[in-house]
Design an enzyme around this catalytic site. Structure first.
Site, PDB file in Angstrom:
ATOM      1  N   ASN A  12      67.223 -65.559  87.108  1.00 18.59           N
ATOM      2  CA  ASN A  12      67.377 -64.243  86.489  1.00 18.59           C
ATOM      3  C   ASN A  12      68.665 -64.247  85.668  1.00 18.59           C
ATOM      4  O   ASN A  12      69.762 -64.196  86.230  1.00 18.59           O
ATOM      5  CB  ASN A  12      67.422 -63.163  87.577  1.00 18.59           C
ATOM      6  CG  ASN A  12      67.632 -61.773  87.007  1.00 18.59           C
ATOM      7  OD1 ASN A  12      67.523 -61.551  85.806  1.00 18.59           O
ATOM      8  ND2 ASN A  12      67.928 -60.827  87.881  1.00 18.59           N
ATOM      9  N   LYS A  62      69.732 -61.928  83.805  1.00 19.19           N
ATOM     10  CA  LYS A  62      70.280 -60.573  83.711  1.00 19.19           C
ATOM     11  C   LYS A  62      70.665 -60.276  82.247  1.00 19.19           C
ATOM     12  O   LYS A  62      69.991 -60.720  81.334  1.00 19.19           O
ATOM     13  CB  LYS A  62      71.440 -60.395  84.694  1.00 19.19           C
ATOM     14  CG  LYS A  62      71.023 -60.739  86.139  1.00 19.19           C
ATOM     15  CD  LYS A  62      72.050 -60.375  87.157  1.00 19.19           C
ATOM     16  CE  LYS A  62      71.542 -60.721  88.552  1.00 19.19           C
ATOM     17  NZ  LYS A  62      72.474 -60.304  89.622  1.00 19.19           N
ATOM     18  N   HIS A  92      64.367 -55.008  91.351  1.00 21.87           N
ATOM     19  CA  HIS A  92      65.658 -55.645  91.617  1.00 21.87           C
ATOM     20  C   HIS A  92      66.656 -54.577  92.047  1.00 21.87           C
ATOM     21  O   HIS A  92      66.613 -53.431  91.587  1.00 21.87           O
ATOM     22  CB  HIS A  92      66.153 -56.367  90.363  1.00 21.87           C
ATOM     23  CG  HIS A  92      67.312 -57.275  90.628  1.00 21.87           C
ATOM     24  ND1 HIS A  92      68.606 -56.812  90.727  1.00 21.87           N
ATOM     25  CD2 HIS A  92      67.368 -58.622  90.824  1.00 21.87           C
ATOM     26  CE1 HIS A  92      69.409 -57.834  90.967  1.00 21.87           C
ATOM     27  NE2 HIS A  92      68.691 -58.940  91.031  1.00 21.87           N
ATOM     28  N   GLU A 103      69.601 -53.997  91.285  1.00 23.29           N
ATOM     29  CA  GLU A 103      70.366 -53.399  90.187  1.00 23.29           C
ATOM     30  C   GLU A 103      69.558 -52.326  89.459  1.00 23.29           C
ATOM     31  O   GLU A 103      70.124 -51.385  88.900  1.00 23.29           O
ATOM     32  CB  GLU A 103      70.837 -54.500  89.231  1.00 23.29           C
ATOM     33  CG  GLU A 103      71.871 -55.409  89.866  1.00 23.29           C
ATOM     34  CD  GLU A 103      72.023 -56.759  89.210  1.00 23.29           C
ATOM     35  OE1 GLU A 103      72.804 -57.569  89.744  1.00 23.29           O
ATOM     36  OE2 GLU A 103      71.371 -57.011  88.170  1.00 23.29           O
ATOM     37  N   GLU A 129      66.650 -60.168  98.649  1.00 27.40           N
ATOM     38  CA  GLU A 129      68.010 -60.305  98.149  1.00 27.40           C
ATOM     39  C   GLU A 129      68.914 -59.277  98.841  1.00 27.40           C
ATOM     40  O   GLU A 129      68.917 -58.098  98.469  1.00 27.40           O
ATOM     41  CB  GLU A 129      68.067 -60.060  96.639  1.00 27.40           C
ATOM     42  CG  GLU A 129      67.440 -61.155  95.813  1.00 27.40           C
ATOM     43  CD  GLU A 129      67.850 -61.050  94.352  1.00 27.40           C
ATOM     44  OE1 GLU A 129      68.358 -62.037  93.812  1.00 27.40           O
ATOM     45  OE2 GLU A 129      67.689 -59.968  93.766  1.00 27.40           O
ATOM     46  N   GLY A 137      75.993 -61.960  93.791  1.00 28.97           N
ATOM     47  CA  GLY A 137      77.153 -62.137  92.935  1.00 28.97           C
ATOM     48  C   GLY A 137      78.489 -62.043  93.643  1.00 28.97           C
ATOM     49  O   GLY A 137      79.534 -62.012  92.996  1.00 28.97           O
ATOM     50  N   SER A 194      73.758 -65.150  95.723  1.00 34.11           N
ATOM     51  CA  SER A 194      74.791 -66.186  95.691  1.00 34.11           C
ATOM     52  C   SER A 194      74.252 -67.563  96.058  1.00 34.11           C
ATOM     53  O   SER A 194      74.917 -68.337  96.756  1.00 34.11           O
ATOM     54  CB  SER A 194      75.970 -65.798  96.597  1.00 34.11           C
ATOM     55  OG  SER A 194      76.632 -64.645  96.107  1.00 34.11           O
TER      56      SER A 194
END
Length: 249
Positions: free
Chosen positions: A9, A11, A93, A95, A163, A169, A209
């Site tokens: 991904n 992003k 996702h 986000e 996730e 991240g 990560s």
């Protein structure tokens, strides 16, 4: 036998020059490569599908609208994604769930929209740090599975990615035991709802990560069939070793 899948991904990163990483990745793929999907920003989708032609790399989008068309300025439909040659799309996702306030039912509708366009939906689920520290992980995952997965799910139209939001991240990674617990729980829940023949073939990815130095450890888990990789997928030199680790698992 479940297929292995390494999905990257990108992003909101990358320009046309970044597609050189696809060329570099081609030379790093192991002979017995798992499925590989790259999800670049929407403006790169068509050029990415052209760059990946003749390889085992597939291209996916990072989101789609739940409607096939209409007055939705700035959005992109699943049909538009399919028209670029892409074959996958990420939905749900964290986000998107957090920054755009997407709910489980929104994710479910997006997955159905993806299927209608013959795209494979990578449906994301995961808990926050607050939920993790309160030992609510499995309750959160159960609720997201119940609300986000359409009843018509099959092994050919869906991939599920776990996730943990607190690991995305941040450099923090759950222990192998924690990853095993959640992925085993997901498989059990899918089995209860859809039956063993479907559940046994649905690929379950881990994301958060994932890097070359921890990928082999993560892939030890029986119910981890691959990874949804963020930052480490931007460079072939980082993503290639993750794919190789998956191929060896």
């Amino acid at each position: 036998m479940r297929r292995k899948l390494a999905a990257g991904n990108w992003k909101m990163n990358g320009t046309a020059a970044s597609l050189a990483e696809l060329e570099a990745l081609k030379s790093l793929l192991p002979a017995d490569t798992p499925d590989v999907v790259i999800c670049p920003p929407a403006p790169l989708l068509f050029r990415a599908t052209q760059a990946a032609k003749g390889t085992s790399i597939r291209i996916g989008a990072q989101d789609c609208h739940m409607q096939a068309s209409g007055a939705f300025t700035g959005d992109i439909s699943a049909d538009m994604i399919a028209d670029t040659g892409a074959t996958y799309v990420i939905v749900g996702h964290s986000e998107r769930r957090e920054a755009h306030e997407e709910r489980d039912r929104d994710v479910r509708k997006k997955a159905k929209s993806a299927w209608a366009a013959d795209l494979t939906a990578i449906i994301c689920i995961g808990e926050t740090l607050e939920d993790h520290e309160a030992n609510n992980t499995l309750d959160i995952i159960a609720g997201q599975l119940a609300g986000s997965l359409p009843g018509e799910m099959t092994p050919t139209n869906t991939v599920i990615a776990y996730e943990p939001i607190w690991a995305i991240g941040t450099g923090k990674v759950p222990t192998l035991d924690q990853i095993v617990e959640v992925h085993d729980f997901i498989r059990e829940r899918i089995t209860t709802r859809y039956g063993a023949p479907v559940a046994e073939l649905i690929p379950l990815l881990y994301g958060g990560s994932v890097k070359p130095d921890n990928a082999a450890m993560i892939f030890q888990a029986e119910n981890v069939d691959g990874a949804l990789v963020g930052g480490a997928s931007l460079k072939a030199a980082d993503f290639g070793p993750i794919i190789s680790a998956l191929a060896k698992s």
